[in-house]
Design a protein around this motif. Structure first.
Motif, PDB file in Angstrom:
ATOM      1  N   LYS A 198      30.797  -8.941  -1.777  1.00  0.00           N
ATOM      2  CA  LYS A 198      30.954 -10.206  -2.492  1.00  0.00           C
ATOM      3  C   LYS A 198      30.029 -11.297  -1.962  1.00  0.00           C
ATOM      4  O   LYS A 198      29.934 -12.375  -2.548  1.00  0.00           O
ATOM      5  N   PHE A 199      29.370 -11.031  -0.846  1.00  0.00           N
ATOM      6  CA  PHE A 199      28.498 -12.035  -0.240  1.00  0.00           C
ATOM      7  C   PHE A 199      27.039 -11.661  -0.453  1.00  0.00           C
ATOM      8  O   PHE A 199      26.648 -10.499  -0.320  1.00  0.00           O
ATOM      9  N   THR A 200      26.224 -12.671  -0.773  1.00  0.00           N
ATOM     10  CA  THR A 200      24.815 -12.406  -1.067  1.00  0.00           C
ATOM     11  C   THR A 200      24.030 -12.060   0.192  1.00  0.00           C
ATOM     12  O   THR A 200      23.095 -11.271   0.155  1.00  0.00           O
ATOM     13  N   LYS A 201      24.396 -12.658   1.319  1.00  0.00           N
ATOM     14  CA  LYS A 201      23.728 -12.374   2.588  1.00  0.00           C
ATOM     15  C   LYS A 201      24.761 -11.837   3.563  1.00  0.00           C
ATOM     16  O   LYS A 201      25.714 -12.528   3.902  1.00  0.00           O
ATOM     17  N   LYS A 202      24.574 -10.609   3.999  1.00  0.00           N
ATOM     18  CA  LYS A 202      25.550 -10.030   4.910  1.00  0.00           C
ATOM     19  C   LYS A 202      24.918  -8.866   5.661  1.00  0.00           C
ATOM     20  O   LYS A 202      23.842  -8.389   5.307  1.00  0.00           O
ATOM     21  N   SER A 203      25.622  -8.445   6.678  1.00  0.00           N
ATOM     22  CA  SER A 203      25.241  -7.227   7.387  1.00  0.00           C
ATOM     23  C   SER A 203      26.524  -6.529   7.773  1.00  0.00           C
ATOM     24  O   SER A 203      27.611  -7.118   7.727  1.00  0.00           O
ATOM     25  N   LYS A 204      26.430  -5.281   8.166  1.00  0.00           N
ATOM     26  CA  LYS A 204      27.628  -4.536   8.538  1.00  0.00           C
ATOM     27  C   LYS A 204      28.316  -5.141   9.758  1.00  0.00           C
ATOM     28  O   LYS A 204      29.482  -4.889  10.013  1.00  0.00           O
ATOM     29  N   HIS A 236      25.387 -17.046  13.956  1.00  0.00           N
ATOM     30  CA  HIS A 236      26.303 -15.907  13.819  1.00  0.00           C
ATOM     31  C   HIS A 236      27.280 -16.230  12.681  1.00  0.00           C
ATOM     32  O   HIS A 236      28.471 -16.390  12.907  1.00  0.00           O
ATOM     33  N   PRO A 237      26.739 -16.356  11.472  1.00  0.00           N
ATOM     34  CA  PRO A 237      27.572 -16.821  10.362  1.00  0.00           C
ATOM     35  C   PRO A 237      28.734 -15.895  10.035  1.00  0.00           C
ATOM     36  O   PRO A 237      28.562 -14.692   9.862  1.00  0.00           O
ATOM     37  N   LEU A 238      29.916 -16.487   9.967  1.00  0.00           N
ATOM     38  CA  LEU A 238      31.105 -15.759   9.532  1.00  0.00           C
ATOM     39  C   LEU A 238      31.137 -15.709   8.017  1.00  0.00           C
ATOM     40  O   LEU A 238      30.571 -16.571   7.331  1.00  0.00           O
ATOM     41  N   ARG A 239      31.843 -14.725   7.469  1.00  0.00           N
ATOM     42  CA  ARG A 239      32.077 -14.643   6.020  1.00  0.00           C
ATOM     43  C   ARG A 239      33.556 -14.954   5.793  1.00  0.00           C
ATOM     44  O   ARG A 239      34.420 -14.463   6.530  1.00  0.00           O
ATOM     45  N   LEU A 240      33.829 -15.741   4.791  1.00  0.00           N
ATOM     46  CA  LEU A 240      35.200 -16.174   4.504  1.00  0.00           C
ATOM     47  C   LEU A 240      35.604 -15.820   3.086  1.00  0.00           C
ATOM     48  O   LEU A 240      34.918 -16.184   2.125  1.00  0.00           O
ATOM     49  N   VAL A 241      36.736 -15.126   2.962  1.00  0.00           N
ATOM     50  CA  VAL A 241      37.349 -14.888   1.650  1.00  0.00           C
ATOM     51  C   VAL A 241      38.551 -15.823   1.535  1.00  0.00           C
ATOM     52  O   VAL A 241      39.464 -15.777   2.367  1.00  0.00           O
ATOM     53  N   ILE A 242      38.524 -16.679   0.531  1.00  0.00           N
ATOM     54  CA  ILE A 242      39.644 -17.591   0.271  1.00  0.00           C
ATOM     55  C   ILE A 242      40.455 -17.017  -0.877  1.00  0.00           C
ATOM     56  O   ILE A 242      39.951 -16.902  -1.998  1.00  0.00           O
ATOM     57  N   ALA A 243      41.691 -16.644  -0.594  1.00  0.00           N
ATOM     58  CA  ALA A 243      42.568 -16.053  -1.616  1.00  0.00           C
ATOM     59  C   ALA A 243      43.624 -17.062  -2.019  1.00  0.00           C
ATOM     60  O   ALA A 243      44.329 -17.602  -1.164  1.00  0.00           O
ATOM     61  N   GLY A 244      43.743 -17.311  -3.310  1.00  0.00           N
ATOM     62  CA  GLY A 244      44.744 -18.247  -3.810  1.00  0.00           C
ATOM     63  C   GLY A 244      44.152 -19.166  -4.861  1.00  0.00           C
ATOM     64  O   GLY A 244      42.937 -19.222  -5.057  1.00  0.00           O
ATOM     65  N   PHE A 266      33.598 -16.912  -0.293  1.00  0.00           N
ATOM     66  CA  PHE A 266      33.899 -16.331  -1.597  1.00  0.00           C
ATOM     67  C   PHE A 266      35.315 -16.711  -2.006  1.00  0.00           C
ATOM     68  O   PHE A 266      36.264 -16.474  -1.257  1.00  0.00           O
ATOM     69  N   PHE A 267      35.445 -17.324  -3.179  1.00  0.00           N
ATOM     70  CA  PHE A 267      36.755 -17.676  -3.731  1.00  0.00           C
ATOM     71  C   PHE A 267      37.251 -16.497  -4.560  1.00  0.00           C
ATOM     72  O   PHE A 267      36.702 -16.196  -5.617  1.00  0.00           O
ATOM     73  N   ALA A 268      38.297 -15.849  -4.084  1.00  0.00           N
ATOM     74  CA  ALA A 268      38.771 -14.614  -4.718  1.00  0.00           C
ATOM     75  C   ALA A 268      39.874 -14.842  -5.737  1.00  0.00           C
ATOM     76  O   ALA A 268      40.254 -13.923  -6.456  1.00  0.00           O
ATOM     77  N   GLY A 269      40.431 -16.073  -5.790  1.00  0.00           N
ATOM     78  CA  GLY A 269      41.572 -16.303  -6.669  1.00  0.00           C
ATOM     79  C   GLY A 269      42.823 -15.664  -6.093  1.00  0.00           C
ATOM     80  O   GLY A 269      42.869 -15.270  -4.923  1.00  0.00           O
ATOM     81  N   ARG A 270      43.853 -15.555  -6.916  1.00  0.00           N
ATOM     82  CA  ARG A 270      45.102 -14.954  -6.451  1.00  0.00           C
ATOM     83  C   ARG A 270      44.950 -13.436  -6.368  1.00  0.00           C
ATOM     84  O   ARG A 270      44.503 -12.799  -7.322  1.00  0.00           O
TER      85      ARG A 270
END
Length: 391
Positions: A198-204, A236-244, A266-270
């Motif tokens: 879900k993220f455009t820039k990421k690594s494992k 050292h950017p963290l990735r955040l999923v916001i659920a709700g 990333f806004f994931a919704g409910r």
């Protein structure tokens, strides 16, 4: 055991209240309980099906602000015209519960029933004088109308009922079905890969953290965004999923854009079930100003991931597995970031087994089975005091 019928009063679907009812309903039939639910909002099919499996049904209320007083009264009366209740259980507290209390007694005059008000939240820390006076009034209403002080946590009960020292109260914990959160390695890997995509820039190697809950001020999402922005400055950017979902979504999306962390959030919704998220993240963050209980902290520990929570969340959510730490809201985003990284590396070296996690959940009566049994004992007047041990 004699079968009893309970009418739950729920203003709307979503959040801890509907989850509390739904999880208890899964075990209601085993305790000879029938659940009906009166609510103003539509409910998803899975919730409706679970209620119907108890032998109950959903009754939809007409909002008097949108229709008329008589229309609301008629919609509320329907449940009593079709059933006799041993318990009317209000998840609507304070002065708002008064009308349901008096109408219920008007609609069911011949068969006595118990009326309960369940505390699901806590008051604001520094309310305006008007709100402070209202809180005092609401607490008196709750004490007068509810058969006993009852709620999802000791802190919630103490505040909403102005509990006196030594006074009996019952904590009915927001329970879970543990097996829903015991997830094998392959499913966790698949889930993590999904959320990373879900993220455009990421690594494992990217750490994925999650925040779950209504997008509202009390959940303190801005602090989380500050932590994410700080992580970017540390390279050292963290990735955040916001659920709700919630009224603050537009504001939060603008904050993400302003801080230039679009690639990290990333806004994931409910999300339902929430295990679909928890299985794929590395850590749950809960910087809330207040929580009635904080069920998602239990769910995260059940999955086996660490939780970094504010010190305003009840210690009752600590399963004693070394998977949760509490941090003051007075701490700067830098300190939250550093603790988060340290705690993740510390906890990832030894994840408690499924069996160890199950025993801890069971010991605190946090399984649906244990909570439903306790709930039935309370309604049968067999239990008038219960607390969850804090570690």
């Amino acid at each position: 055991m004699q079968k009893i019928r309970i009418l739950h009063l729920m203003s709307s679907f979503g959040g801890g209240i509907s989850t509390f009812i739904h999880n208890l309903a899964k075990e209601a039939s085993n305790q000879e309980m029938v659940f009906d639910v009166a609510t103003y909002s539509q409910v998803p099919d899975y919730f409706k099906q679970t209620i119907e499996e108890t032998g109950g049904q959903i009754y939809f209320l007409n909002n008097p602000k949108k229709t008329s007083w008589q229309s609301f009264k008629n919609s509320f009366a329907k449940a009593f015209q079709e059933n006799a209740y041993q318990v009317v259980y209000s998840h609507i507290a304070g002065y708002r519960s008064v009308i349901y209390y008096y109408l219920a007694h008007q609609f069911q005059k011949d068969t006595p029933f118990d009326f309960y008000i369940h505390g699901h939240y806590r008051y604001d820390k520094n309310p305006a004088l008007k709100n402070k006076l209202m809180q005092v009034f609401d607490a008196q209403v709750n004490r007068r109308l509810s058969r006993l002080p009852i709620g999802c946590s000791q802190l919630s009960i103490e505040e909403l009922f102005a509990l006196k020292v030594g006074e009996s109260s019952v904590v009915i914990p927001n329970s879970i079905e543990p097996n829903d959160f015991f997830i094998d390695f392959e499913k966790k890997r698949t889930s993590r890969k999904y959320w990373l995509s879900k993220f455009t820039k990421k690594s494992k190697q990217s750490l994925i953290i999650g925040q779950v809950g209504r997008l509202t001020a009390i959940k303190n999402h801005p602090l989380t965004l500050e932590v994410i922005a700080y992580s970017k400055k540390q390279h050292h950017p963290l990735r955040l999923v916001i659920a709700g979902e919630g009224e603050d979504r537009d504001f939060l999306e603008k904050e993400v854009e302003k801080k230039e962390i679009d690639a990290q959030v990333f806004f994931a919704g409910r999300i339902s079930p929430v295990a679909n998220l928890l299985a794929g993240i590395d850590l749950l963050i809960m910087p809330s100003f207040s929580e009635g209980f904080g069920t998602v902290a239990i769910e995260a520990q059940a999955v086996g991931i660490p939780v970094l929570a504010s010190d305003q969340i009840s210690q009752e959510v600590d399963l004693g597995l070394g998977l949760i730490q509490f941090l003051s809201l007075n701490c700067e985003p830098k300190e939250w970031y550093q603790r988060l990284i340290e705690f993740y590396h510390q906890s990832s070296t030894k994840i408690p087994t499924d069996e160890e996690r199950f025993r801890s959940i069971q010991a605190k009566s946090l399984t649906n089975e244990a909570a439903a049994k306790l709930y039935r004992q309370v309604l049968d007047h067999q239990v008038s005091h219960f607390r969850i041990d804090s570690r």
